[in-house]
Design an enzyme around this catalytic site. Structure first.
Site, PDB file in Angstrom:
ATOM      1  N   GLU A 236      -0.141  -5.596 -16.886  1.00 31.78           N
ATOM      2  CA  GLU A 236       0.059  -4.450 -17.777  1.00 31.78           C
ATOM      3  C   GLU A 236       0.922  -3.366 -17.138  1.00 31.78           C
ATOM      4  O   GLU A 236       1.774  -2.764 -17.790  1.00 31.78           O
ATOM      5  CB  GLU A 236      -1.294  -3.862 -18.179  1.00 31.78           C
ATOM      6  CG  GLU A 236      -1.209  -2.647 -19.096  1.00 31.78           C
ATOM      7  CD  GLU A 236      -0.545  -2.951 -20.422  1.00 31.78           C
ATOM      8  OE1 GLU A 236       0.556  -2.418 -20.668  1.00 31.78           O
ATOM      9  OE2 GLU A 236      -1.113  -3.737 -21.196  1.00 31.78           O
TER      10      GLU A 236
ATOM     11  N   GLY B 272       4.105   6.618 -11.736  1.00 33.02           N
ATOM     12  CA  GLY B 272       3.207   7.594 -11.125  1.00 33.02           C
ATOM     13  C   GLY B 272       2.061   6.919 -10.421  1.00 33.02           C
ATOM     14  O   GLY B 272       1.639   5.824 -10.783  1.00 33.02           O
TER      15      GLY B 272
ATOM     16  N   PHE C 195       0.841  -1.201   0.000  1.00 30.91           N
ATOM     17  CA  PHE C 195       0.000   0.000   0.000  1.00 30.91           C
ATOM     18  C   PHE C 195       0.870   1.243   0.000  1.00 30.91           C
ATOM     19  O   PHE C 195       0.665   2.177   0.775  1.00 30.91           O
ATOM     20  CB  PHE C 195      -0.958  -0.010   1.194  1.00 30.91           C
ATOM     21  CG  PHE C 195      -2.260   0.684   0.911  1.00 30.91           C
ATOM     22  CD1 PHE C 195      -3.213   0.101   0.087  1.00 30.91           C
ATOM     23  CD2 PHE C 195      -2.544   1.928   1.455  1.00 30.91           C
ATOM     24  CE1 PHE C 195      -4.418   0.735  -0.179  1.00 30.91           C
ATOM     25  CE2 PHE C 195      -3.741   2.579   1.194  1.00 30.91           C
ATOM     26  CZ  PHE C 195      -4.676   1.979   0.368  1.00 30.91           C
TER      27      PHE C 195
ATOM     28  N   GLY D  62       4.026   1.575 -17.193  1.00 28.27           N
ATOM     29  CA  GLY D  62       2.997   2.260 -16.415  1.00 28.27           C
ATOM     30  C   GLY D  62       1.694   2.429 -17.181  1.00 28.27           C
ATOM     31  O   GLY D  62       1.002   1.456 -17.488  1.00 28.27           O
TER      32      GLY D  62
ATOM     33  N   LYS E  54      11.816  -5.140 -17.645  1.00 25.62           N
ATOM     34  CA  LYS E  54      10.696  -4.916 -18.556  1.00 25.62           C
ATOM     35  C   LYS E  54      10.898  -5.636 -19.888  1.00 25.62           C
ATOM     36  O   LYS E  54       9.946  -6.169 -20.473  1.00 25.62           O
ATOM     37  CB  LYS E  54      10.508  -3.416 -18.763  1.00 25.62           C
ATOM     38  CG  LYS E  54      10.115  -2.694 -17.479  1.00 25.62           C
ATOM     39  CD  LYS E  54      10.186  -1.191 -17.588  1.00 25.62           C
ATOM     40  CE  LYS E  54       9.829  -0.534 -16.269  1.00 25.62           C
ATOM     41  NZ  LYS E  54       9.953   0.937 -16.298  1.00 25.62           N
TER      42      LYS E  54
ATOM     43  N   VAL F 187       5.203  -2.838 -17.235  1.00 29.81           N
ATOM     44  CA  VAL F 187       6.011  -2.277 -18.332  1.00 29.81           C
ATOM     45  C   VAL F 187       5.354  -0.990 -18.818  1.00 29.81           C
ATOM     46  O   VAL F 187       4.282  -1.018 -19.403  1.00 29.81           O
ATOM     47  CB  VAL F 187       6.136  -3.260 -19.511  1.00 29.81           C
ATOM     48  CG1 VAL F 187       6.984  -2.644 -20.624  1.00 29.81           C
ATOM     49  CG2 VAL F 187       6.738  -4.579 -19.060  1.00 29.81           C
TER      50      VAL F 187
ATOM     51  N   GLU G 235      15.799   7.817  -7.360  1.00 31.30           N
ATOM     52  CA  GLU G 235      15.955   7.513  -5.950  1.00 31.30           C
ATOM     53  C   GLU G 235      17.313   8.015  -5.455  1.00 31.30           C
ATOM     54  O   GLU G 235      18.201   8.346  -6.245  1.00 31.30           O
ATOM     55  CB  GLU G 235      15.861   5.998  -5.737  1.00 31.30           C
ATOM     56  CG  GLU G 235      14.565   5.366  -6.207  1.00 31.30           C
ATOM     57  CD  GLU G 235      13.371   5.751  -5.345  1.00 31.30           C
ATOM     58  OE1 GLU G 235      13.584   6.177  -4.191  1.00 31.30           O
ATOM     59  OE2 GLU G 235      12.234   5.626  -5.830  1.00 31.30           O
TER      60      GLU G 235
ATOM     61  N   GLY H 149      12.480  14.226  -7.843  1.00 38.50           N
ATOM     62  CA  GLY H 149      11.768  13.014  -7.470  1.00 38.50           C
ATOM     63  C   GLY H 149      11.718  11.955  -8.545  1.00 38.50           C
ATOM     64  O   GLY H 149      11.024  10.936  -8.389  1.00 38.50           O
TER      65      GLY H 149
END
Length: 330
Positions: free
Chosen positions: A143, A310, A8, A148, A218, A146, A203, A200
């Site tokens: 889905e 995102g 989460f 997003g 991917k 790879v 990392e 952002g």
């Protein structure tokens, strides 16, 4: 349809928000969806009658934990409540597959459908997981692993089912693409990386991105799902972008080209490396978008682009898989 959300963090919360936004549509078209459990590394919440997705997000935001009950092992949560679909969004572990692999295997062994955005288990054990799902007459969809929000897997495997996909080349990591794009504008690698971290996009330890590991995961998933190969992460030839310097960028510019980190996959190719791309080519874009060019035997080149990461963007990919599962189950 009863869901458990494993993990989460950003994506899990985004998916909960997406369920709330689409609640009326899901109710009218499919009889509704309810979250019967959700857990993170610290805690869990469970209710067979359904949990309020927005309340879960608020609690996570306010306290750092999704539930009031202390977490021991996610398997215990999976065993504690009846559910139909596991939405697996725990952190990626490319060495062992991590807890995500255990959760996926447990759900499939019990005949539960799985939707995952976790690249690690699929990069390490794609064939085994697919065989397990088939044997148990369960579905596994991925889905969001790879690109997003860029719909590449379902496009190739479903919408282009009548085509022979010959190859896929793409920019599958927005962090690397942002860095290389900034280097086009004269920034040294280290400064471009610091800017990506500040914004952002990268990392504090950026090795997973800049060494090409994320893109390689991917590429493996595409090879196994689209080209029906049986490959693992260790089979990919990987070169990251750390060696790309200002001189290389300048030499590329002199030839009216740019350097981009490209993942390529076909029946015979499995590679991640910096490539020279002509300016104006679909794969010459800058910024954080993911872009892929699919070469099909009849349709020719098909180019798709979208946000590769995102909160809500990846949640949209999970939602599309959820709807596909409910359509087939109905």
């Amino acid at each position: 349809m009863r869901l458990i959300i494993a993990g989460f963090g950003t994506v899990g919360q985004g998916f909960a928000e997406a369920l709330s936004k689409r609640a009326d549509m899901l109710s009218s078209s499919y009889g509704g969806v309810k979250i019967v459990a959700a857990f993170d590394s610290k805690s869990y919440a469970a209710d067979k009658n359904g949990l309020d997705p927005i309340a879960l997000v608020k609690r996570k935001t306010d306290t750092g934990s999704v539930g009031a009950d202390k977490m021991k092992d996610g398997i215990d949560v999976l065993n504690s409540v009846e559910y139909d679909i596991l939405v697996e969004a725990s952190p990626t572990n490319i060495q062992t597959g991590g807890d995500g692999l255990r959760y996926i295997e447990h759900a499939l062994r019990h005949g539960k459908d799985v939707i995952t955005v976790n690249k690690g288990p699929l990069a390490l054990k794609f064939k085994e997981l697919k065989k397990l799902a088939d044997r148990k007459k369960a579905m596994i969809r991925f889905e969001g692993t790879v690109g997003g929000a860029m719909p590449i897997i379902n496009l190739c495997c479903e919408d282009l089912k009548g085509e022979k996909v010959r190859s896929i080349r793409g920019i599958f990591n927005g962090t690397c693409n942002f860095i290389l794009g900034r280097m086009d504008n004269g920034l040294p690698f280290e400064q471009a990386l610091k800017e990506a971290q500040y914004m952002g996009y990268a990392e504090s330890d950026p090795s997973y991105d800049i060494e090409g590991i994320d893109t390689a995961c991917k590429v493996v998933i595409l090879a196994n799902s689209v080209f029906k190969r049986n490959v693992r992460f260790s089979d990919v030839s990987i070169t990251g972008i750390a060696s790309v310097n200002a001189e290389a960028i300048a030499l590329a510019a002199d030839q009216d080209m740019v350097i981009r980190l490209i993942g390529e996959v076909s029946d015979t190719v499995l590679e991640v490396s910096p490539r020279l791309i002509p300016k104006g080519h679909p794969l010459s874009i800058s910024g954080t978008l993911n872009t892929a060019q699919i070469i099909a035997d009849m349709a020719g080149p098909i180019t798709i682009s979208g946000k590769g990461a995102g909160r809500i963007e990846t949640a949209s990919a999970i939602l599309s898989d959820l709807i596909a599962v409910m359509e087939k189950r109905r």
